[in-house]
Design a protein around this motif. Sequence first.
Motif, mmCIF file in Angstrom:
data_model
loop_
_atom_site.group_PDB
_atom_site.id
_atom_site.type_symbol
_atom_site.label_atom_id
_atom_site.label_comp_id
_atom_site.label_asym_id
_atom_site.label_seq_id
_atom_site.Cartn_x
_atom_site.Cartn_y
_atom_site.Cartn_z
ATOM 1 N N MET A 131 0.850 -1.190 0.000
ATOM 2 C CA MET A 131 0.000 0.000 0.000
ATOM 3 C C MET A 131 0.880 1.232 0.000
ATOM 4 S SD MET A 131 -1.265 -0.094 3.974
ATOM 5 C CE MET A 131 -1.797 -1.775 3.753
ATOM 6 N N SER A 132 0.287 2.350 -0.334
ATOM 7 C CA SER A 132 0.986 3.617 -0.232
ATOM 8 C C SER A 132 1.152 4.002 1.234
ATOM 9 C CB SER A 132 0.196 4.705 -0.971
ATOM 10 O OG SER A 132 0.683 5.982 -0.660
ATOM 11 N N GLY A 133 2.216 4.755 1.525
ATOM 12 C CA GLY A 133 2.465 5.163 2.896
ATOM 13 C C GLY A 133 1.329 5.955 3.504
ATOM 14 N N CYS A 134 0.649 6.767 2.699
ATOM 15 C CA CYS A 134 -0.427 7.594 3.247
ATOM 16 C C CYS A 134 -1.699 6.796 3.516
ATOM 17 C CB CYS A 134 -0.722 8.773 2.317
ATOM 18 S SG CYS A 134 -1.330 8.319 0.690
ATOM 19 N N GLU A 135 -1.738 5.529 3.082
ATOM 20 C CA GLU A 135 -2.909 4.678 3.321
ATOM 21 C C GLU A 135 -2.782 3.848 4.596
ATOM 22 O OE1 GLU A 135 -4.074 3.811 -1.362
ATOM 23 O OE2 GLU A 135 -2.770 2.417 -0.282
ATOM 24 N N VAL A 136 -1.640 3.899 5.234
ATOM 25 C CA VAL A 136 -1.363 3.012 6.363
ATOM 26 C C VAL A 136 -2.243 3.346 7.563
ATOM 27 C CG1 VAL A 136 0.396 2.331 8.056
ATOM 28 C CG2 VAL A 136 1.000 2.564 5.637
ATOM 29 N N GLU A 137 -2.788 2.305 8.170
ATOM 30 C CA GLU A 137 -3.509 2.393 9.428
ATOM 31 C C GLU A 137 -2.864 1.406 10.409
ATOM 32 O OE1 GLU A 137 -5.702 4.608 9.993
ATOM 33 O OE2 GLU A 137 -6.379 5.237 7.999
ATOM 34 N N VAL A 138 -3.168 1.551 11.679
ATOM 35 C CA VAL A 138 -2.532 0.722 12.711
ATOM 36 C C VAL A 138 -2.727 -0.759 12.420
ATOM 37 C CG1 VAL A 138 -2.573 0.098 15.155
ATOM 38 C CG2 VAL A 138 -2.714 2.497 14.484
ATOM 39 N N GLU A 139 -3.923 -1.136 11.971
ATOM 40 C CA GLU A 139 -4.210 -2.555 11.755
ATOM 41 C C GLU A 139 -3.384 -3.167 10.625
ATOM 42 O OE1 GLU A 139 -7.744 -0.098 10.121
ATOM 43 O OE2 GLU A 139 -6.453 -0.129 11.907
ATOM 44 N N ASN A 140 -2.785 -2.343 9.781
ATOM 45 C CA ASN A 140 -1.946 -2.862 8.690
ATOM 46 C C ASN A 140 -0.549 -3.252 9.168
ATOM 47 O OD1 ASN A 140 -3.353 -0.127 6.959
ATOM 48 N ND2 ASN A 140 -3.980 -2.260 6.654
ATOM 49 N N LEU A 141 -0.180 -2.904 10.382
ATOM 50 C CA LEU A 141 1.213 -3.013 10.811
ATOM 51 C C LEU A 141 1.515 -4.262 11.631
ATOM 52 C CD1 LEU A 141 1.743 0.746 11.735
ATOM 53 C CD2 LEU A 141 2.286 -0.432 9.585
ATOM 54 N N GLY A 142 0.498 -4.958 12.087
ATOM 55 C CA GLY A 142 0.727 -6.216 12.794
ATOM 56 C C GLY A 142 1.565 -6.077 14.047
ATOM 57 N N VAL A 143 1.354 -5.004 14.800
ATOM 58 C CA VAL A 143 2.132 -4.791 16.030
ATOM 59 C C VAL A 143 1.725 -5.825 17.076
ATOM 60 C CG1 VAL A 143 2.661 -3.156 17.876
ATOM 61 C CG2 VAL A 143 2.362 -2.341 15.530
ATOM 62 N N ARG A 144 2.737 -6.420 17.722
ATOM 63 C CA ARG A 144 2.488 -7.434 18.745
ATOM 64 C C ARG A 144 3.067 -6.985 20.084
ATOM 65 N NH1 ARG A 144 5.012 -12.490 15.300
ATOM 66 N NH2 ARG A 144 3.536 -12.439 13.539
ATOM 67 N N PRO A 145 2.400 -7.340 21.168
ATOM 68 C CA PRO A 145 2.966 -7.014 22.497
ATOM 69 C C PRO A 145 4.256 -7.810 22.730
ATOM 70 C CG PRO A 145 1.026 -8.440 22.701
ATOM 71 C CD PRO A 145 1.094 -8.029 21.268
ATOM 72 N N GLY A 146 5.163 -7.212 23.473
ATOM 73 C CA GLY A 146 6.408 -7.894 23.803
ATOM 74 C C GLY A 146 7.525 -7.664 22.802
ATOM 75 N N GLU A 147 7.245 -6.935 21.743
ATOM 76 C CA GLU A 147 8.282 -6.633 20.748
ATOM 77 C C GLU A 147 8.730 -5.183 20.892
ATOM 78 O OE1 GLU A 147 7.226 -9.474 16.913
ATOM 79 O OE2 GLU A 147 6.299 -7.498 17.053
ATOM 80 N N ALA A 148 10.044 -4.968 20.822
ATOM 81 C CA ALA A 148 10.585 -3.610 20.792
ATOM 82 C C ALA A 148 10.456 -3.095 19.370
ATOM 83 C CB ALA A 148 12.036 -3.606 21.239
ATOM 84 N N LEU A 149 9.840 -1.929 19.233
ATOM 85 C CA LEU A 149 9.475 -1.432 17.900
ATOM 86 C C LEU A 149 10.417 -0.324 17.433
ATOM 87 C CD1 LEU A 149 7.359 -1.490 15.586
ATOM 88 C CD2 LEU A 149 6.092 0.255 16.866
ATOM 89 N N ALA A 150 10.822 -0.420 16.161
ATOM 90 C CA ALA A 150 11.561 0.651 15.482
ATOM 91 C C ALA A 150 10.831 0.967 14.180
ATOM 92 C CB ALA A 150 12.995 0.233 15.191
ATOM 93 N N VAL A 151 10.726 2.251 13.846
ATOM 94 C CA VAL A 151 10.048 2.680 12.617
ATOM 95 C C VAL A 151 11.048 3.430 11.755
ATOM 96 C CG1 VAL A 151 8.189 4.060 11.631
ATOM 97 C CG2 VAL A 151 7.823 2.818 13.779
ATOM 98 N N ASN A 152 11.120 3.029 10.503
ATOM 99 C CA ASN A 152 12.080 3.610 9.569
ATOM 100 C C ASN A 152 11.356 4.446 8.510
ATOM 101 O OD1 ASN A 152 14.841 3.798 8.401
ATOM 102 N ND2 ASN A 152 13.902 2.690 6.695
#
Length: 528
Positions: free
Chosen positions: A339-360
Amino acid sequence: MLVNFTPMQASDNRRNSGKSQQSHSLQNSMHLRESGPNYLPQNFKSSRHGSQMRKISPQSSNVQYCTLESSSAVATYTYSSPSTASFSSASDSQGSHQDCHSDTASESPISASCVTEDLNDLKGKLKELESVMLGPELDAVDSFDTFELLMELPSGDLRHVLTACARAVSESNFAAAEWLITELRQMVSVSGEPIERLGAYLLEGLVARLSSSGSSIYKALKCKEPASSDLMSYMHILYEVCPYFKFGYMSANGAIAEALKNEDRVHIIDFQIAQGSQWVTLIQALAARPGGPPHVRITGIDDSFNAYARGGGLHIVGQRLSRLAESCKVPFEFHPALMSGCEVEVENLGVRPGEALAVNLAFQLHHIPDESVSTTNHRDRILRLVKSLTPKVVTLVEQESNTNTAAFFPRFMETLDHYTAIFESIDVTLPRDNKERINVEQHCLARDIVNIIACEGIERVERHEVHGKWKSRFKMAGFTPYPLSSLVNATIKSLLENYCDKYRLEEIDGALYLGWMNRALVVSSAWR
């Protein structure tokens, strides 16, 4: 993202003669100017002494190269006057890529030379043209301010002619613009000096803007891509011959490795993963981490444009990185998000508890439209979304250029300055007659130049901002700076030892600036 890479003729003198900005520090210029070029100070020292100049030997070829205009069919532009000849951004442009010593006859209604050297003769011709176009009874002084300006300038100075033409376009002075475009077509060349090569693509942008075909040309360029394998090759050449991308990726990776050094499970969200090349060195570094590597998961966001260069979907990136991680014995997962970057929503990112997150956010955020394009303001929305994820670190790499909200003329001048430095830096490594250099510039850089000059509104996707503006956006979203470590600085300095000593590196308030001579080109920073 390409954003968007001659013996040098002191580009700071050529671009900045008489300007006081050279005496200011890079940091001051960043705060003081919004639309002018971002200059490094004159006494800005190289990060090392001595260098190796990497050369790629020229390859002989009989292939003929066209400028963008001559290879794209678009609408024509005609100035409605009693005697002026129309000019086209398609069939009439073959002369635009010939150098100024060509024997080909010009269709210019005034002169077949690059620039008429006899200024008295030039003045006479201008008066004659003025009389025909506007009538002898009209006072045409205001309409021909651009011509008068041109007559004051040194003969054959391409930069000044480009500037005069851009000013004429910005003032809707169609007669002056048409005459100057005819002259420019005899001066630019895709195989000439850096300013001549850049001038060829700036000229295409000016013609497209006048003919109101900017978006048409941009879309036509996308349709005329080379074979995907060739495009990949051109992108790789640009990656190797100039340090801009390596600088951005290495500095971002260093900040991520530092922020996640004690974590057992890490999740990296890349907002434009492209080929996934950035993560090769990071995976290798994590494999060598004392105590063993962490479990690594990468979410790769990308649109369909990079799929063409890859020769397929994001699964290709996932397979490549998975094989690498397996060979390095790094536990690895890949999550594609097409998807395009401007279309991103939280549910598209698959964030899981217990993981240290970095965004590039490397060479990507300038493609996301802001409040000047849409009330939705995806640029700030994405930053707020990222902040809500509570990442350990967010990395930002962007070109240091102000082309987002600047009016047309200052935007043209900013583009002229920025890309002059880039074309000059390419000239050090790739000989002018190297066919690969022509392909690299035409397919990796020219599209962005044309888009900046010719397009407006939502069609203008190349919308760069200076680092000071990015700082404001990040702070408004709730981020604080995460200064890059001395180890990252040392690594980048070591990288630059493989390149020409005209590259400059400076740290300002925890951010790293990479420049060519006196011009900052790319800035890398980290946030949390």
